[in-house]
Scaffold this motif. Sequence first.
Motif, short mmCIF file in Angstrom:
data_model
loop_
_atom_site.label_atom_id
_atom_site.label_comp_id
_atom_site.label_asym_id
_atom_site.label_seq_id
_atom_site.Cartn_x
_atom_site.Cartn_y
_atom_site.Cartn_z
N ARG A 169 0.81 -1.22 0.00
CA ARG A 169 0.00 0.00 0.00
C ARG A 169 0.85 1.27 0.00
O ARG A 169 0.36 2.33 -0.35
CB ARG A 169 -0.94 -0.02 1.21
N ASP A 170 2.12 1.15 0.41
CA ASP A 170 3.03 2.29 0.40
C ASP A 170 4.07 2.07 -0.70
O ASP A 170 4.09 1.04 -1.37
CB ASP A 170 3.70 2.44 1.76
N TRP A 171 4.96 3.04 -0.88
CA TRP A 171 5.92 3.00 -1.98
C TRP A 171 6.92 1.86 -1.84
O TRP A 171 7.52 1.67 -0.77
CB TRP A 171 6.68 4.31 -2.06
N THR A 172 7.13 1.12 -2.91
CA THR A 172 8.19 0.12 -3.04
C THR A 172 9.16 0.61 -4.10
O THR A 172 8.74 0.93 -5.22
CB THR A 172 7.63 -1.25 -3.45
N ALA A 173 10.45 0.68 -3.76
CA ALA A 173 11.45 1.17 -4.70
C ALA A 173 11.73 0.12 -5.78
O ALA A 173 12.07 -1.03 -5.48
CB ALA A 173 12.74 1.51 -3.96
N LEU A 174 11.58 0.52 -7.04
CA LEU A 174 11.93 -0.33 -8.18
C LEU A 174 13.29 0.05 -8.75
O LEU A 174 14.07 -0.83 -9.13
CB LEU A 174 10.87 -0.23 -9.27
N LEU A 175 13.55 1.35 -8.87
CA LEU A 175 14.82 1.85 -9.37
C LEU A 175 15.44 2.79 -8.35
O LEU A 175 14.75 3.62 -7.77
CB LEU A 175 14.65 2.62 -10.70
N ASP A 176 16.75 2.63 -8.16
CA ASP A 176 17.52 3.50 -7.28
C ASP A 176 18.93 3.55 -7.85
O ASP A 176 19.51 2.50 -8.13
CB ASP A 176 17.53 2.93 -5.85
N PRO A 177 19.50 4.74 -8.07
CA PRO A 177 20.82 4.82 -8.71
C PRO A 177 21.89 4.00 -8.01
O PRO A 177 22.83 3.52 -8.67
CB PRO A 177 21.15 6.32 -8.65
N SER A 178 21.77 3.80 -6.68
CA SER A 178 22.77 3.03 -5.95
C SER A 178 22.32 1.60 -5.66
O SER A 178 23.05 0.84 -5.03
CB SER A 178 23.13 3.74 -4.64
N GLY A 179 21.11 1.22 -6.10
CA GLY A 179 20.63 -0.14 -5.90
C GLY A 179 20.27 -0.47 -4.47
O GLY A 179 20.27 -1.65 -4.08
N THR A 228 20.53 9.34 -12.61
CA THR A 228 20.07 9.73 -11.28
C THR A 228 18.56 9.86 -11.32
O THR A 228 17.99 10.96 -11.40
CB THR A 228 20.73 11.03 -10.84
N LEU A 229 17.90 8.73 -11.31
CA LEU A 229 16.44 8.65 -11.38
C LEU A 229 15.96 7.55 -10.45
O LEU A 229 16.53 6.45 -10.43
CB LEU A 229 15.99 8.39 -12.82
N PHE A 230 14.93 7.85 -9.69
CA PHE A 230 14.31 6.89 -8.78
C PHE A 230 12.92 6.54 -9.31
O PHE A 230 12.25 7.38 -9.92
CB PHE A 230 14.16 7.50 -7.38
N LEU A 231 12.49 5.30 -9.05
CA LEU A 231 11.14 4.88 -9.43
C LEU A 231 10.55 4.04 -8.31
O LEU A 231 11.21 3.11 -7.82
CB LEU A 231 11.17 4.08 -10.73
N TRP A 232 9.31 4.38 -7.93
CA TRP A 232 8.57 3.62 -6.92
C TRP A 232 7.22 3.19 -7.50
O TRP A 232 6.70 3.80 -8.43
CB TRP A 232 8.31 4.47 -5.68
N ARG A 233 6.65 2.16 -6.86
CA ARG A 233 5.30 1.71 -7.21
C ARG A 233 4.52 1.48 -5.93
O ARG A 233 5.09 1.03 -4.92
CB ARG A 233 5.36 0.41 -8.04
N ALA A 234 3.22 1.78 -5.95
CA ALA A 234 2.37 1.56 -4.79
C ALA A 234 0.97 1.18 -5.23
O ALA A 234 0.53 1.54 -6.33
CB ALA A 234 2.32 2.82 -3.91
#
Length: 236
Positions: A137-147, A157-163
Amino acid sequence: MKFRASTERFHSQFDWLDSWHSFSFSHHYDPRWMGFGPLRVINDDTVAAGRGFGMHPHQDMEIVTVMVQGQLNHRDSMGHSEVLKAGEVQRMSAGTGVVHSEMNLGEEACRFLQIWIEPDQRDLKPDYEQKPFGIGRDWTALLDPSGRDAAMAISQTLFLWRAKPQPGDELSLPAEGGPMLWLQLIDGALSWTSEQGEPATLVKGDGVGLHRDDPRLHRLRGTDSGADVLLFAMNA
């Protein structure tokens, strides 16, 4: 604010493919919609069973596939032969060049969002990664520049989350990432407060780009049980 209504996206439809393009893609061109920062493509594709994209090349692009429904069979010139299933995410760094195919060899239509991100370096060695993500129900990180936190790292330098918020759930903005934010509704609906202070609704297929300081993004709320949303954070 850049608001991209679902019905205003470019549309490609064939007997085997139904594709909605948030930004200019292929023969669809509008200089006002060439992407958002390093985010160049968001295609919402539904592919019929037994059909798909044959072998074709890519170069100098970070390609991310978020699988929503069904399965997609991937093959590439790096030697990978994988099945991408609902709930999984695929990252392919095309770099100096890669050839791949995406075929739906399942028994039902499949749906996925394919995302292209311009890398911060050119001529990188091609790379591939695929993994499942449990989305709550809250944000889950899919992409993070440092993993970090099991997210995938890309050359940007881009982050991606899904919820997947439930009705009444409020989504707070993650602290990480740059000042440019893009919100993309995969399914369902979210509400926020309009500039006039009235509740407004974002529905399936809508996309919106804003600055992190925009107060509307601090009042995101799930409005139905099918809400499914992506959030990108990036620099200009």
